[in-house]
Design an enzyme around this catalytic site. Structure first.
Site, PDB file in Angstrom:
ATOM      1  N   GLU A 313       0.812  -1.218   0.000  1.00 32.66           N
ATOM      2  CA  GLU A 313       0.000   0.000   0.000  1.00 32.66           C
ATOM      3  C   GLU A 313       0.846   1.270   0.000  1.00 32.66           C
ATOM      4  OE1 GLU A 313      -0.235  -2.323   2.358  1.00 32.66           O
ATOM      5  OE2 GLU A 313       0.904  -1.422   3.986  1.00 32.66           O
ATOM      6  N   ASP A 355      17.787  17.992 -30.398  1.00 32.94           N
ATOM      7  CA  ASP A 355      17.795  18.978 -31.467  1.00 32.94           C
ATOM      8  C   ASP A 355      19.179  19.636 -31.427  1.00 32.94           C
ATOM      9  OD1 ASP A 355      16.875  20.819 -33.353  1.00 32.94           O
ATOM     10  OD2 ASP A 355      16.382  22.258 -31.790  1.00 32.94           O
ATOM     11  N   ASP A 623      13.956  22.804 -28.237  1.00 36.25           N
ATOM     12  CA  ASP A 623      13.490  24.093 -27.725  1.00 36.25           C
ATOM     13  C   ASP A 623      12.520  24.819 -28.639  1.00 36.25           C
ATOM     14  OD1 ASP A 623      15.228  24.696 -29.743  1.00 36.25           O
ATOM     15  OD2 ASP A 623      16.152  26.395 -28.705  1.00 36.25           O
ATOM     16  N   ASP A 627       9.944  21.023 -32.263  1.00 38.45           N
ATOM     17  CA  ASP A 627      10.356  19.933 -31.379  1.00 38.45           C
ATOM     18  C   ASP A 627       9.208  19.439 -30.505  1.00 38.45           C
ATOM     19  OD1 ASP A 627      13.119  19.987 -32.090  1.00 38.45           O
ATOM     20  OD2 ASP A 627      13.292  21.853 -30.969  1.00 38.45           O
ATOM     21  N   ASP A 720       5.925  -0.458   7.297  1.00 39.97           N
ATOM     22  CA  ASP A 720       5.725   0.671   6.376  1.00 39.97           C
ATOM     23  C   ASP A 720       6.460   1.909   6.878  1.00 39.97           C
ATOM     24  OD1 ASP A 720       4.183  -0.787   4.678  1.00 39.97           O
ATOM     25  OD2 ASP A 720       2.263  -0.073   5.443  1.00 39.97           O
TER      26      ASP A 720
END
Lengths: 893, 70
Positions: A313, A355, A623, A627, A720
């Site tokens: 969980e 790029d 950028d 792109d 936990d």
């Protein structure tokens, strides 16, 4: 409704804009109900109501309440919610008034709440940070208003029919048709990937159209929204705004649902492995318990506790905390992580496509070479170029700025005091050169000209080499042309520089004076790579990440940049060649080729798609608008702060600083994050699997439950609690060396291989408690006369509770590393402290009133001697098995 | 009656424990043998049934030679 394809959009936009480019201006004014003086302010306001704000509808962050709901939508929270509901019905609604218990419901709800709220908090915070980043960008445009002159308005207030004034540095605020312009150069790199600015005119020039038909970018009297003015001035009429622009149409194609990333697929497959496992094992426990003990209600409640125990969980919370911690670490390195799961994809990435312009390069013209006519470096050439650029008074273009910047570094600024300008002959696009006439302190005059090499040759009759003036013979002219071509082949833009001394003693000069000049040499310009590009590519390579260049620019410039950053560019694949390939062919080629040039946005996106289908986790860094599609197609989209808004919006990660070395930091942080997530999953899954075996054995052979349901939940809660520290754990350096990705099958193998180790010692504990410790403390074996069965069971439960807690907690230290724990690899301080605290608290519980309340009986001291011995043996066996696992499958985690 | 029940518990738990331990330790000869080119699953079963012999054999068998590519 069927979404328009990109090709259809391009076609539609092309027709509309090409029509506008050939339409008479008077007709355009009429069509847009405007004049050369612009719209009236009231009319502009009315049009804004009709056309809406000049904004692109891209993805907006979900409102907080949607984010909150989404934070709770995961399979584990669903299972726990179901179990809490069942427990509510059985323990509260249907239970007799005296037996009603909220304990289970509360414990489970606390687990769900902790997990969901922490996840919501982290994701909401990241999304707000990204919005703040966008809010930093403010843009305005200058428009003409009928009767009001020119005024600055917000970009969002531009409407079709507006007359827009453009100057150097301006963003083009809409798709516009030029009315008039002077020396207008526009950078379309963000749209088309071309690193060179393109010249725009106030009338369509068909001569520039390439063979095979004109494309959108050949409409040279049209400027596109999202591009920007490099130099020159213009007046233009706005044809379309917002989503109706070319820019907007691209954005529209991107608003669909993103393909699931490697992280999404990985976490999903692992989650389902764990859920299926639970769905199989829980009914077995229910059946064995029900059949052997006969009490089906108790067996059912016990099975619910087991189901809760088996549900990892805390997985959503551990995952979110890990990702958020990674994001915080990256934020300190000036990197915004917009989508949390991108941080893990960063670590899993084995191919980074990037790029070129603006990401690997500075997107800035820099003077690279200053050569004499035979190609030797010559400062005199630079000095004359500097005089020309420095003294010209018209708008300095990017190359003038580059010459001045370079000359200033070499101390040429002192020439300002030694010369004064007499006159200049401005640049024009017919002669493609410009000249200045300067006079030195001694009164000597000089005409200095620079311009396109062919044009310079047409005005030069001589050449200068080592201070000697030679006739510019045909042979020398050929050499000059060859030299210029060779520099062009290196990806440079080349200008010639010439001078002459016999200048008339006049104050005004004209084009006719540009004759019989002496050619001095050339200056070459490049868009250079960022300083950190080469080191970053090398660092990524060392960490198992291959870098590929995907650019819209031409192959010559691309090859040059690749050489500079240390990428092999022997074989370059061009956009046209890619279009001729099937996906299968491209998938094979994309594995081998590292450099792709002249790509359209869709071709970039297609390459990423085939690489992903080849099984790679692919990152993309870009950028520009061109792109955006690729950024969304990739597992992790990376952009830079100076990128177009649409690129930033499509990206998962935004680098605020130019230093690309942060990419390596991101990769390592991603692997660290993944390591800690998978560590939790494997440790918890194997531990739970082992517990299942122990419980089935106990159900079959023990006359009572080995642990009460509420004790199992408490044990689970303490475990936990120990696991919450895992995101702060260290990872071994060896783990960080190679890309790490999800593999659900490795989780199942790990469970089966290491899980039963703890069962061996659980069952040993049963034997010890049942036949040694309990009879010793209570005076006889189970069922013997005078032996309290309840106390027997309570002592047994406490014994297994503590052993189970110790083994489950210590296994965190065992399995977190393939090395010998504590000696060769130590957990971080938070993990050491929290796990120790968990063990101490759990061990003390049977000796407290809470222990008695939960049905536990304190163990004698002798128990701990046995326990320590068993734990040592357990750790030895676990070490042997983890080594064997690593030998068999190559890696432990 | 109770003695019988406790005996059942002892035999059941002990046999489960030994079986699981054998199941775990059988991976040792199986891993060694598979590194020498033998079948992991066959050697796992061999190890599970006859652990000491399988272990001895796994250490002493010769690696399977890879046939050269045609």
């Amino acid at each position: 409704m069927k979404r328009e394809t990109s090709a259809e959009i391009t076609q539609r936009i092309f027709h509309r804009l090409s029509d506008a480019s050939t339409t008479e201006l008077a007709l355009l004014y009429k069509r847009h109900n405007t004049t050369a003086e612009g719209l009236e302010s009231l009319e502009a306001q009315l049009r804004q109501e009709v056309y809406g704000p000049n904004q692109i509808d891209t993805e907006r962050p979900s409102p907080w309440f949607i984010q909150l709901v989404k934070a709770f939508l995961d399979p584990f929270s669903g299972i726990l919610l179901f179990l809490a509901s069942v427990s509510f019905v059985m323990d509260v609604l249907l239970a007799a008034p005296g037996n009603r218990s909220w304990k289970t419901v509360i414990v489970i709800c606390v687990m769900i709440g902790l997990s969901g709220f922490l996840r919501f908090f982290q994701e909401h915070r990241s999304s707000q940070e990204a919005e703040k980043l966008k809010a930093l960008v403010h843009t305005t445009a200058t428009v003409k208003r009928s009767g009001g002159g020119t005024l600055e308005v917000k970009l969002s207030e531009i409407v079709p029919g507006d007359i827009v004034c453009l100057g150097a540095g301006d963003m083009i605020p809409a798709d516009v048709r030029l009315i008039s312009c002077k020396d207008l150069f526009v950078s379309q790199s963000s749209l088309t990937g071309e690193s060179e600015p393109v010249e725009k005119y106030d009338a369509l020039r068909q001569d520039t159209a390439p063979q095979g038909g004109i494309s959108l970018s050949d409409l040279n009297n049209i400027c596109f929204m999202g591009t920007n003015v490099i130099s020159g001035t213009a007046t233009a009429i706005a044809l379309a705004t917002g989503n109706d622009t070319y820019f907007g149409s691209i954005a529209k194609t991107l608003t669909g649902k993103r393909a699931p990333t490697s992280f999404d697929k990985g976490i999903n497959s692992v989650s389902w492995v764990l859920i299926r496992f639970m769905l199989v094992m829980v009914p077995i426990v229910l059946l064995v318990n029900g059949l052997t003990k006969g009490n089906w209600l108790d067996a059912f409640l016990f099975a619910i506790s087991i189901a809760v125990g088996l549900t990892p969980e805390m997985l959503p919370m551990i995952v979110t905390t890990n990702l958020a911690k990674g994001a915080v670490t990256m934020a300190k390195k000036k990197t915004v992580v917009k989508r949390l799961n991108a941080i893990q994809n960063f670590g899993a990435m084995d191919i980074l496509c990037t790029d070129k312009t603006g990401t690997l390069t500075l997107d800035k013209i820099v003077l690279e070479r200053h050569l004499d006519i035979h190609g030797n470096e010559d400062d005199r050439v630079l000095r004359h170029a500097y005089l020309n650029s420095f003294f010209q008074t018209s708008m300095k273009n990017l190359m003038d700025v580059a010459v001045i910047e370079y000359g200033d570094k070499l101390g040429f600024r002192e020439l300002e005091g030694k010369y004064h300008k007499v006159d200049e002959i401005p640049f024009d696009f017919v002669r493609r050169r410009m000249s200045v006439v300067v006079q030195a302190e001694n009164g000597e005059r000089e005409l200095v000209t620079k311009g396109a090499v062919e044009e310079m040759l047409s005005v030069c009759a001589f050449a200068e080499y080592h201070g000697e003036v030679l006739p510019l013979t045909g042979e020398l002219r050929e050499e000059v042309k060859t030299m210029a071509q060779s520099l062009n082949a290196q990806g440079m833009r080349v200008l010639g520089v010439a001078q002459k001394h016999n200048v008339p003693d006049e104050v005004t000069f004209g084009v006719a004076d540009e004759a019989d000049m002496i050619l001095m040499g050339y200056i070459g310009f490049l868009d250079p790579p960022k300083e950190s590009a080469s080191a970053a590519i090398q660092a990524l390579h060392e960490h198992g990440v291959r870098v590929k260049i995907l650019t819209g620019d031409n192959e010559i410039v691309t090859q040059r940049v690749c050489e500079q950053v240390g990428l092999a560019a022997d074989h370059i694949l061009l956009g046209g060649q890619i279009d001729a390939m099937t996906d299968d062919q491209l998938a094979k080629e994309a594995e081998i080729v590292s450099v792709f040039a002249k790509l359209s946005p869709l071709q970039k996106s297609r390459i990423i798609k085939v690489l992903r289908s080849n099984g790679h986790t692919v990152g993309y860094m870009g950028d520009g608008i061109n792109d955006a599609a690729a950024l969304r197609q990739a597992d992790v989209g990376i952009s830079v702060d100076t990128a177009m808004d649409i690129a930033k919006e499509s990206a998962d990660i935004i680098l605020l600083e130019k230093n690309l070395m942060v990419l390596e930091d991101g990769v390592l942080e991603g692997r660290r994050t993944f390591g800690n997530i998978i560590k939790y999953i494997k440790i918890t899954a194997s531990s739970n699997f082992g517990n299942m075996f122990s419980i089935v054995a106990a159900s079959a052979f023990l006359p009572f439950l080995p642990m009460l349901p509420v004790q199992i939940l408490l044990l689970n809660l303490i475990y936990d609690f120990s696991c919450i520290s895992i995101p702060w754990d260290n990872m071994d350096p060896e783990f960080l060396k190679t890309p790490r990705r999800w593999d659900a099958s490795s989780v199942s193998k790990f469970m089966v291989w290491l899980g039963p180790t703890s069962s061996v010692f659980d069952i040993t504990t049963y034997l010890l408690m049942f036949f040694v410790v309990c009879p010793l403390v209570l005076g006889g074996p189970f069922g013997a006369t005078g032996v309290n069965s309840t106390q027997f069971q309570a002592l047994f439960n406490a014994g297994w509770f503590v052993e189970s807690l110790w083994s489950q907690t210590l296994v965190i230290h065992m399995i977190r590393t393939p090395k010998i724990p504590f000696l060769q690899s130590r957990a971080s301080l938070p993990v050491l402290l929290v796990t120790t605290a968990g063990m101490v608290i759990g061990t003390l519980i049977p000796y407290t009133p809470l222990g008695a309340l939960l049905g536990m009986y304190p163990m004698p001291a002798i128990y701990f001697l046995w326990l320590v011995g068993m734990i040592v043996l357990y750790m030895l066996l676990a070490t042997l098995l983890k080594k064997l696992y690593a030998r068999r499958y190559g890696s432990l985690l | 009656m109770q003695i019988g029940q406790n005996l059942y518990t002892a035999i059941g738990l002990l046999s489960t424990c030994v079986t699981m331990l054998l199941g775990l330790l059988a991976t040792l000869p199986a891993v060694i043998a598979s590194e020498k080119g033998r079948s992991f699953s066959k050697w796992y079963i061999f190890g599970f049934v006859l652990l000491p012999i399988a272990l001895f054999a796994a250490y002493h068998i010769m690696p399977v030679k890879q046939s050269a590519a045609p």
